[in-house]
Design a protein around this motif. Structure first.
Motif, mmCIF file in Angstrom:
data_model
loop_
_atom_site.group_PDB
_atom_site.id
_atom_site.type_symbol
_atom_site.label_atom_id
_atom_site.label_comp_id
_atom_site.label_asym_id
_atom_site.label_seq_id
_atom_site.Cartn_x
_atom_site.Cartn_y
_atom_site.Cartn_z
ATOM 1 N N LEU A 221 -1.997 13.582 -0.521
ATOM 2 C CA LEU A 221 -1.362 14.068 0.710
ATOM 3 C C LEU A 221 -1.803 13.250 1.914
ATOM 4 N N ARG A 222 -3.084 12.928 1.997
ATOM 5 C CA ARG A 222 -3.603 12.149 3.119
ATOM 6 C C ARG A 222 -2.892 10.794 3.214
ATOM 7 N N GLY A 223 -2.747 10.124 2.083
ATOM 8 C CA GLY A 223 -2.073 8.822 2.071
ATOM 9 C C GLY A 223 -0.612 8.928 2.459
ATOM 10 N N LEU A 224 0.084 9.943 1.942
ATOM 11 C CA LEU A 224 1.510 10.099 2.244
ATOM 12 C C LEU A 224 1.742 10.501 3.702
ATOM 13 N N VAL A 225 0.809 11.279 4.276
ATOM 14 C CA VAL A 225 0.896 11.621 5.703
ATOM 15 C C VAL A 225 0.686 10.364 6.542
ATOM 16 N N GLU A 226 -0.327 9.576 6.200
ATOM 17 C CA GLU A 226 -0.602 8.333 6.933
ATOM 18 C C GLU A 226 0.576 7.371 6.869
ATOM 19 N N GLU B 10 0.834 -1.201 0.000
ATOM 20 C CA GLU B 10 0.000 0.000 0.000
ATOM 21 C C GLU B 10 0.874 1.258 0.000
ATOM 22 N N MET B 11 1.959 1.242 0.769
ATOM 23 C CA MET B 11 2.857 2.384 0.794
ATOM 24 C C MET B 11 3.534 2.558 -0.559
ATOM 25 N N VAL B 12 3.976 1.477 -1.166
ATOM 26 C CA VAL B 12 4.589 1.550 -2.492
ATOM 27 C C VAL B 12 3.575 2.107 -3.490
ATOM 28 N N ASP B 13 2.320 1.688 -3.382
ATOM 29 C CA ASP B 13 1.275 2.212 -4.262
ATOM 30 C C ASP B 13 1.110 3.715 -4.083
ATOM 31 N N HIS B 14 1.147 4.212 -2.837
ATOM 32 C CA HIS B 14 1.020 5.653 -2.592
ATOM 33 C C HIS B 14 2.196 6.418 -3.188
ATOM 34 N N VAL B 15 3.403 5.902 -2.971
ATOM 35 C CA VAL B 15 4.607 6.582 -3.456
ATOM 36 C C VAL B 15 4.648 6.608 -4.974
ATOM 37 N N THR B 16 4.295 5.497 -5.608
ATOM 38 C CA THR B 16 4.421 5.395 -7.058
ATOM 39 C C THR B 16 3.129 5.734 -7.797
ATOM 40 N N SER B 17 2.146 6.260 -7.080
ATOM 41 C CA SER B 17 0.908 6.657 -7.742
ATOM 42 C C SER B 17 1.185 7.813 -8.705
ATOM 43 N N ARG B 18 0.233 8.088 -9.534
ATOM 44 C CA ARG B 18 0.406 9.143 -10.530
ATOM 45 C C ARG B 18 0.856 10.458 -9.887
ATOM 46 N N TRP B 19 0.296 10.797 -8.730
ATOM 47 C CA TRP B 19 0.592 12.083 -8.104
ATOM 48 C C TRP B 19 1.556 11.979 -6.938
ATOM 49 N N GLY B 20 1.694 10.820 -6.324
ATOM 50 C CA GLY B 20 2.580 10.660 -5.166
ATOM 51 C C GLY B 20 4.016 11.011 -5.474
ATOM 52 N N ILE B 21 4.492 10.572 -6.618
ATOM 53 C CA ILE B 21 5.863 10.873 -7.032
ATOM 54 C C ILE B 21 6.064 12.373 -7.141
ATOM 55 N N GLY C 280 5.626 19.060 4.444
ATOM 56 C CA GLY C 280 7.055 18.879 4.254
ATOM 57 C C GLY C 280 7.405 17.402 4.356
ATOM 58 N N LEU C 281 8.609 17.071 3.958
ATOM 59 C CA LEU C 281 9.057 15.683 3.999
ATOM 60 C C LEU C 281 9.582 15.317 5.380
ATOM 61 N N THR C 282 9.212 14.137 5.835
ATOM 62 C CA THR C 282 9.823 13.582 7.030
ATOM 63 C C THR C 282 11.196 13.035 6.626
ATOM 64 N N GLU C 283 11.963 12.608 7.594
ATOM 65 C CA GLU C 283 13.263 12.001 7.268
ATOM 66 C C GLU C 283 13.062 10.786 6.366
ATOM 67 N N PHE C 284 12.050 9.985 6.678
ATOM 68 C CA PHE C 284 11.728 8.813 5.864
ATOM 69 C C PHE C 284 11.314 9.246 4.454
ATOM 70 N N GLY C 285 10.518 10.317 4.353
ATOM 71 C CA GLY C 285 10.096 10.831 3.057
ATOM 72 C C GLY C 285 11.264 11.317 2.220
ATOM 73 N N ARG C 286 12.249 11.949 2.868
ATOM 74 C CA ARG C 286 13.455 12.388 2.142
ATOM 75 C C ARG C 286 14.219 11.174 1.621
ATOM 76 N N LEU D 116 5.480 9.626 5.321
ATOM 77 C CA LEU D 116 6.429 10.173 4.353
ATOM 78 C C LEU D 116 6.468 11.698 4.373
ATOM 79 N N ILE D 117 5.332 12.305 4.680
ATOM 80 C CA ILE D 117 5.283 13.754 4.805
ATOM 81 C C ILE D 117 4.572 14.127 6.093
ATOM 82 N N TRP D 118 4.835 15.340 6.571
ATOM 83 C CA TRP D 118 4.142 15.860 7.745
ATOM 84 C C TRP D 118 3.216 16.981 7.305
#
Length: 133
Positions: free
Chosen positions: A70-75, A27-38, A94-100, A78-80
């Motif tokens: 944004l909601r998915g990436l915050v959950e 699910e996290m990989v799907d959020h990161v690699t989604s059309r807009w997540g990247i 902004g990006l968390t350390e993990f998000g960076r 990856l971002i705050w």
């Protein structure tokens, strides 16, 4: 490896089976690699941005899709998200350390692609001079 196993434990580390539909990492990989997540992760590489700044920097994204992304990436951690108690509220991301850490190879991939396309264009059109604006 047993078929249908979500993940296996070996000593103290977990190994996620990302090809299994119920894997939490999938699910996290799907959020990161989604059309807009990247694009969100790449946009936040340089600076923290407010919602409208993100919307303006990512051409073609609707407010609804930006909110969902944004909601998915915050959950996922990856971002705050910070809300200023103003009227109307100012929301900054902004990006968390993990998000960076996750976003760095995506920005590198984007850089490699654009360098390759620029080189191909310069080869095809020697008079091409990229503008700095």
């Amino acid at each position: 490896m047993a078929v249908g196993v979500q993940f296996t434990r070996s000593e103290s580390t977990e190994r996620y089976e990302v090809f299994h539909t119920n894997c939490p990492a999938r699910e996290m990989v799907d959020h990161v690699t989604s059309r807009w997540g990247i694009w969100v992760l790449i946009s936040l590489q340089a600076n923290d941005l407010r919602f409208f700044e993100l919307r303006e920097s990512i051409r073609g994204i609707s407010e609804k899709m930006l909110s969902q992304t944004l909601r998915g990436l915050v959950e996922d951690g990856l971002i705050w998200r910070r809300v200023e108690p103003t009227t109307p509220p100012q929301v900054t991301y902004g990006l968390t350390e993990f998000g960076r850490d996750v976003g760095e190879p995506l920005a590198d991939l984007f850089g490699r692609i654009t360098r390759k396309l620029s080189a191909d264009l310069e080869t095809a059109l020697p008079e091409f001079q990229p503008r700095g604006d």
